[in-house]
Design a protein around this motif. Structure first.
Motif, PDB file in Angstrom:
ATOM      1  N   GLU A   1      99.052  44.087  13.254  1.00 16.80           N
ATOM      2  CA  GLU A   1      98.764  45.012  14.352  1.00 16.80           C
ATOM      3  C   GLU A   1     100.005  45.265  15.205  1.00 16.80           C
ATOM      4  OE1 GLU A   1      94.031  43.820  14.904  1.00 16.80           O
ATOM      5  OE2 GLU A   1      95.582  42.813  16.090  1.00 16.80           O
ATOM      6  N   ALA A   2     100.745  44.209  15.494  1.00 16.26           N
ATOM      7  CA  ALA A   2     101.952  44.359  16.313  1.00 16.26           C
ATOM      8  C   ALA A   2     103.005  45.195  15.594  1.00 16.26           C
ATOM      9  CB  ALA A   2     102.515  42.980  16.667  1.00 16.26           C
ATOM     10  N   ALA A   3     103.122  45.015  14.282  1.00 16.58           N
ATOM     11  CA  ALA A   3     104.098  45.796  13.512  1.00 16.58           C
ATOM     12  C   ALA A   3     103.714  47.269  13.499  1.00 16.58           C
ATOM     13  CB  ALA A   3     104.181  45.253  12.091  1.00 16.58           C
ATOM     14  N   TYR A   4     102.445  47.563  13.265  1.00 15.04           N
ATOM     15  CA  TYR A   4     101.976  48.950  13.321  1.00 15.04           C
ATOM     16  C   TYR A   4     102.221  49.546  14.713  1.00 15.04           C
ATOM     17  CZ  TYR A   4      99.385  49.917   8.931  1.00 15.04           C
ATOM     18  OH  TYR A   4      99.024  50.207   7.636  1.00 15.04           O
ATOM     19  N   GLU A   5     101.910  48.775  15.745  1.00 19.11           N
ATOM     20  CA  GLU A   5     102.089  49.268  17.117  1.00 19.11           C
ATOM     21  C   GLU A   5     103.555  49.626  17.377  1.00 19.11           C
ATOM     22  OE1 GLU A   5      98.469  46.765  19.288  1.00 19.11           O
ATOM     23  OE2 GLU A   5     100.498  45.940  19.212  1.00 19.11           O
ATOM     24  N   GLU A   6     104.461  48.754  16.935  1.00 15.83           N
ATOM     25  CA  GLU A   6     105.889  49.011  17.131  1.00 15.83           C
ATOM     26  C   GLU A   6     106.317  50.302  16.440  1.00 15.83           C
ATOM     27  OE1 GLU A   6     110.217  47.291  15.631  1.00 15.83           O
ATOM     28  OE2 GLU A   6     108.439  46.017  15.442  1.00 15.83           O
ATOM     29  N   GLN A   7     105.904  50.462  15.193  1.00 13.78           N
ATOM     30  CA  GLN A   7     106.364  51.628  14.448  1.00 13.78           C
ATOM     31  C   GLN A   7     105.706  52.917  14.939  1.00 13.78           C
ATOM     32  OE1 GLN A   7     106.956  51.490  10.283  1.00 13.78           O
ATOM     33  NE2 GLN A   7     107.606  49.355  10.243  1.00 13.78           N
ATOM     34  N   CYS A   8     104.432  52.885  15.254  1.00  9.51           N
ATOM     35  CA  CYS A   8     103.772  54.079  15.777  1.00  9.51           C
ATOM     36  C   CYS A   8     104.399  54.505  17.101  1.00  9.51           C
ATOM     37  CB  CYS A   8     102.276  53.834  15.965  1.00  9.51           C
ATOM     38  SG  CYS A   8     101.329  53.742  14.432  1.00  9.51           S
ATOM     39  N   ALA A   9     104.665  53.543  17.967  1.00  9.10           N
ATOM     40  CA  ALA A   9     105.281  53.861  19.259  1.00  9.10           C
ATOM     41  C   ALA A   9     106.651  54.485  19.060  1.00  9.10           C
ATOM     42  CB  ALA A   9     105.384  52.604  20.117  1.00  9.10           C
ATOM     43  N   TYR A  10     107.402  53.974  18.074  1.00  5.34           N
ATOM     44  CA  TYR A  10     108.736  54.519  17.836  1.00  5.34           C
ATOM     45  C   TYR A  10     108.648  55.953  17.324  1.00  5.34           C
ATOM     46  CZ  TYR A  10     113.497  55.144  16.320  1.00  5.34           C
ATOM     47  OH  TYR A  10     114.763  55.642  16.171  1.00  5.34           O
ATOM     48  N   VAL A  11     107.782  56.205  16.352  1.00  7.24           N
ATOM     49  CA  VAL A  11     107.647  57.551  15.802  1.00  7.24           C
ATOM     50  C   VAL A  11     107.241  58.525  16.892  1.00  7.24           C
ATOM     51  CG1 VAL A  11     106.287  58.995  14.228  1.00  7.24           C
ATOM     52  CG2 VAL A  11     107.171  56.793  13.442  1.00  7.24           C
ATOM     53  N   GLU A  12     106.280  58.133  17.719  1.00  6.60           N
ATOM     54  CA  GLU A  12     105.841  59.031  18.785  1.00  6.60           C
ATOM     55  C   GLU A  12     106.924  59.231  19.831  1.00  6.60           C
ATOM     56  OE1 GLU A  12     101.050  59.012  18.703  1.00  6.60           O
ATOM     57  OE2 GLU A  12     101.962  57.689  20.204  1.00  6.60           O
ATOM     58  N   SER A  13     107.732  58.213  20.086  1.00  8.96           N
ATOM     59  CA  SER A  13     108.815  58.356  21.065  1.00  8.96           C
ATOM     60  C   SER A  13     109.866  59.347  20.591  1.00  8.96           C
ATOM     61  CB  SER A  13     109.475  56.999  21.336  1.00  8.96           C
ATOM     62  OG  SER A  13     110.296  56.590  20.244  1.00  8.96           O
ATOM     63  N   CYS A  14     109.944  59.560  19.272  1.00 11.30           N
ATOM     64  CA  CYS A  14     110.886  60.537  18.711  1.00 11.30           C
ATOM     65  C   CYS A  14     110.297  61.944  18.685  1.00 11.30           C
ATOM     66  CB  CYS A  14     111.288  60.120  17.298  1.00 11.30           C
ATOM     67  SG  CYS A  14     112.281  58.606  17.226  1.00 11.30           S
ATOM     68  N   GLY A  15     109.052  62.079  19.132  1.00 13.41           N
ATOM     69  CA  GLY A  15     108.424  63.396  19.184  1.00 13.41           C
ATOM     70  C   GLY A  15     107.758  63.823  17.896  1.00 13.41           C
ATOM     71  N   SER A  16     107.484  62.882  17.024  1.00 10.70           N
ATOM     72  CA  SER A  16     106.893  63.214  15.724  1.00 10.70           C
ATOM     73  C   SER A  16     105.442  62.771  15.639  1.00 10.70           C
ATOM     74  CB  SER A  16     107.690  62.531  14.601  1.00 10.70           C
ATOM     75  OG  SER A  16     107.033  62.672  13.346  1.00 10.70           O
ATOM     76  N   GLN A  17     104.687  63.476  14.819  1.00 12.06           N
ATOM     77  CA  GLN A  17     103.357  63.022  14.436  1.00 12.06           C
ATOM     78  C   GLN A  17     103.495  61.786  13.561  1.00 12.06           C
ATOM     79  OE1 GLN A  17     101.147  65.792  12.003  1.00 12.06           O
ATOM     80  NE2 GLN A  17      99.175  64.826  12.451  1.00 12.06           N
ATOM     81  N   VAL A  18     102.513  60.911  13.624  1.00 14.08           N
ATOM     82  CA  VAL A  18     102.508  59.675  12.839  1.00 14.08           C
ATOM     83  C   VAL A  18     101.747  59.875  11.527  1.00 14.08           C
ATOM     84  CG1 VAL A  18     101.600  57.310  12.728  1.00 14.08           C
ATOM     85  CG2 VAL A  18     102.720  58.127  14.808  1.00 14.08           C
ATOM     86  N   ILE A  19     102.345  59.399  10.445  1.00 14.54           N
ATOM     87  CA  ILE A  19     101.609  59.184   9.195  1.00 14.54           C
ATOM     88  C   ILE A  19     101.410  57.676   9.096  1.00 14.54           C
ATOM     89  CG2 ILE A  19     101.586  59.411   6.691  1.00 14.54           C
ATOM     90  CD1 ILE A  19     103.570  61.738   7.004  1.00 14.54           C
ATOM     91  N   LEU A  20     100.171  57.228   9.216  1.00 13.19           N
ATOM     92  CA  LEU A  20      99.883  55.796   9.214  1.00 13.19           C
ATOM     93  C   LEU A  20      99.837  55.317   7.774  1.00 13.19           C
ATOM     94  CD1 LEU A  20      99.436  53.734  11.475  1.00 13.19           C
ATOM     95  CD2 LEU A  20      96.977  53.985  11.113  1.00 13.19           C
ATOM     96  N   MET A  21     100.944  54.705   7.344  1.00  9.74           N
ATOM     97  CA  MET A  21     101.109  54.323   5.949  1.00  9.74           C
ATOM     98  C   MET A  21     100.298  53.083   5.605  1.00  9.74           C
ATOM     99  SD  MET A  21     105.236  54.865   5.680  1.00  9.74           S
ATOM    100  CE  MET A  21     105.255  54.633   3.886  1.00  9.74           C
ATOM    101  N   ALA A  22      99.954  52.985   4.322  1.00 12.71           N
ATOM    102  CA  ALA A  22      99.303  51.765   3.850  1.00 12.71           C
ATOM    103  C   ALA A  22     100.265  50.587   3.990  1.00 12.71           C
ATOM    104  CB  ALA A  22      98.875  51.929   2.398  1.00 12.71           C
ATOM    105  N   SER A  23      99.712  49.417   4.252  1.00  7.54           N
ATOM    106  CA  SER A  23     100.510  48.237   4.578  1.00  7.54           C
ATOM    107  C   SER A  23     100.397  47.174   3.495  1.00  7.54           C
ATOM    108  CB  SER A  23     100.034  47.644   5.916  1.00  7.54           C
ATOM    109  OG  SER A  23     100.539  46.342   6.107  1.00  7.54           O
ATOM    110  N   ARG A  24     101.550  46.816   2.903  1.00  3.88           N
ATOM    111  CA  ARG A  24     101.560  45.708   1.952  1.00  3.88           C
ATOM    112  C   ARG A  24     101.169  44.407   2.637  1.00  3.88           C
ATOM    113  NH1 ARG A  24     107.457  46.793  -0.910  1.00  3.88           N
ATOM    114  NH2 ARG A  24     106.881  48.603  -2.193  1.00  3.88           N
ATOM    115  N   ALA A  25     101.623  44.240   3.869  1.00  2.71           N
ATOM    116  CA  ALA A  25     101.313  43.007   4.592  1.00  2.71           C
ATOM    117  C   ALA A  25      99.816  42.882   4.843  1.00  2.71           C
ATOM    118  CB  ALA A  25     102.088  42.968   5.911  1.00  2.71           C
ATOM    119  N   LEU A  26      99.170  43.994   5.209  1.00  2.00           N
ATOM    120  CA  LEU A  26      97.729  43.962   5.435  1.00  2.00           C
ATOM    121  C   LEU A  26      96.993  43.693   4.133  1.00  2.00           C
ATOM    122  CD1 LEU A  26      95.274  44.301   7.246  1.00  2.00           C
ATOM    123  CD2 LEU A  26      95.468  46.789   6.955  1.00  2.00           C
ATOM    124  N   ALA A  27      97.445  44.321   3.037  1.00  6.37           N
ATOM    125  CA  ALA A  27      96.814  44.081   1.741  1.00  6.37           C
ATOM    126  C   ALA A  27      96.903  42.612   1.348  1.00  6.37           C
ATOM    127  CB  ALA A  27      97.456  44.954   0.673  1.00  6.37           C
TER     128      ALA A  27
END
Length: 397
Positions: free
Chosen positions: A135-161
């Protein structure tokens, strides 16, 4: 002028191939209206950087961004930092951050549409990883993508799998992330054909059961999901899921085998597109969708039909090696001056595979400068031991 090359066959022999007179597809320069079409874009490495190419290859930023400008100029949108950009197979999160930042800025400067992949690849997948860390890793990456002004594509996670113990763990993680994003995201269900580490995603081996978990996630957060891209290479499953999506949630096809029929659609709906093959066949993709915009289904089919054999070849098993074919197309067409890749992935396909790719690209009208493409194909053949002057094998009697 008639041009013939000697191309290798699977048995080790050579066979002559004469270039066709198929006309190059020249798309009209206007916006696409009937479908959203994302091309998942590749990256160009810097072959002259004095770095370990397997682990620390540098990106050629000028060539990489220029390719994205080309995609935007054709009316396509760009899906950035995805598996086509060798995410998780040569492109780590540190370099992905710079790619996202630079590409998002470039999109703003030219008025292009962009969405960027956010995942958990700063984590090493394994049973030692916790759901809280995912969850923390997703939060970090989503926040970064949004801070750059981009829409997020929430990718599948090997770690979650690797660490999820049940379907409920997926619902927990996705639900928490979706509640936090500031604008609707595109979910990404990447099948194990593309990434074996994602086997059993959503907590089930059975695709119907996995689909139901994914649909529960979407139905619980419809205002936070723009759409979902599924890459299962199973047209029936995509249509099955498309018909169950809540109103307002889009299906983005990730099916590089069956995209023409899925994008065209049926009486109950259609798919938009988020495809790696659109990087390689960008002119055809733009021209075909603009034909669809105009209601010209015959032209739509005529443009797309010869590209399917090329796409199926590029994405043949092992499917994850498709990036090699994508980059080879860019090399043949002059969008980069070398055929080198992050992690040495240019070696992931055989010379026989690349030779057939050349033939299929020619037959689909996708060699933008045949003279240049032939010159570069001969160079690659030469490196494989085929004498460019005689068309025979070096050392053969």
């Amino acid at each position: 002028m008639v041009v013939t090359l000697q191309l290798p066959l699977s048995g080790g022999s050579l066979s002559p191939y004469t270039l066709s007179d198929t006309r190059l597809i020249i798309p009209p320069q206007s916006k696409l209206t009937s479908r959203i079409a994302f091309a998942a874009a590749h990256v160009v490495c810097d072959p002259l950087a004095d770095k370990d190419p397997l682990h620390h290859a540098q990106i050629d930023w000028d060539a990489t961004l220029a390719y994205r400008r080309r995609l935007w100029s054709l009316g396509l949108s760009v899906a950035e930092a995805m598996d086509t950009a060798q995410r998780g197979m040569g492109l780590d999160w540190i370099r992905a951050k710079e790619l996202i930042r630079r590409s998002a800025a470039e999109a703003r400067s030219v008025g292009g549409t962009i969405a960027c992949g956010a995942g958990t690849d700063q984590l090493p997948p394994g049973p030692q990883v916790t759901l809280e860390q995912v969850e923390a890793a997703y939060e970090e990456q989503c926040a970064y993508v949004e801070s750059c002004g981009s829409q997020v594509i929430l990718m599948a996670s090997r770690a979650l799998a690797a660490c999820a113990a049940s379907p409920e763990d997926y619902e927990r993680v996705y639900g928490k992330i979706l509640r936090q994003v500031s604008r609707p995201v595109i979910l990404h269900w990447l099948g194990e054909t593309f990434d074996p580490a994602l086997k059993g995603y959503w907590g089930h081996q059975d695709l119907d059961a996995a689909m139901e978990v994914c649909l529960r996630v979407i139905r619980s957060n419809p205002d936070k999901v723009d759409g979902i891209k599924i890459s299962l290479l199973d047209a029936d499953k995509e249509i099955q899921m498309r018909r169950q999506l809540p109103d307002g949630v889009r299906m983005y096809t990730g099916d590089d085998f069956n995209y023409p029929s899925l994008i065209r659609g049926d009486e109950q709906g259609f798919s938009h597109a988020l495809l790696g093959i659109f990087d390689a066949i960008a002119p055809a993709a733009s021209a075909a969708i603009q034909a669809l915009d105009e209601g010209d289904l015959s032209r739509y089919e005529a443009i797309f039909e010869p590209t399917v054999a090329l796409s199926r070849h590029i994405f043949q098993q092992p499917t994850y090696a498709y990036k090699t074919g994508i980059v080879f197309m860019a090399y043949l067409n002059g969008y980069q001056n070398h055929f080198r890749m992050l992690g040495g992935a240019e070696g992931a396909r055989s010379i026989v595979h690349l030779s057939k790719l050349f033939v299929l690209a020619d037959q689909a009208g996708l060699l933008e400068s045949p003279e240049l493409a032939v010159h570069r194909m001969k160079h690659v053949l030469n490196l494989a031991g085929i004498d460019r002057s005689t068309g025979g094998l070096y050392g053969a009697s």
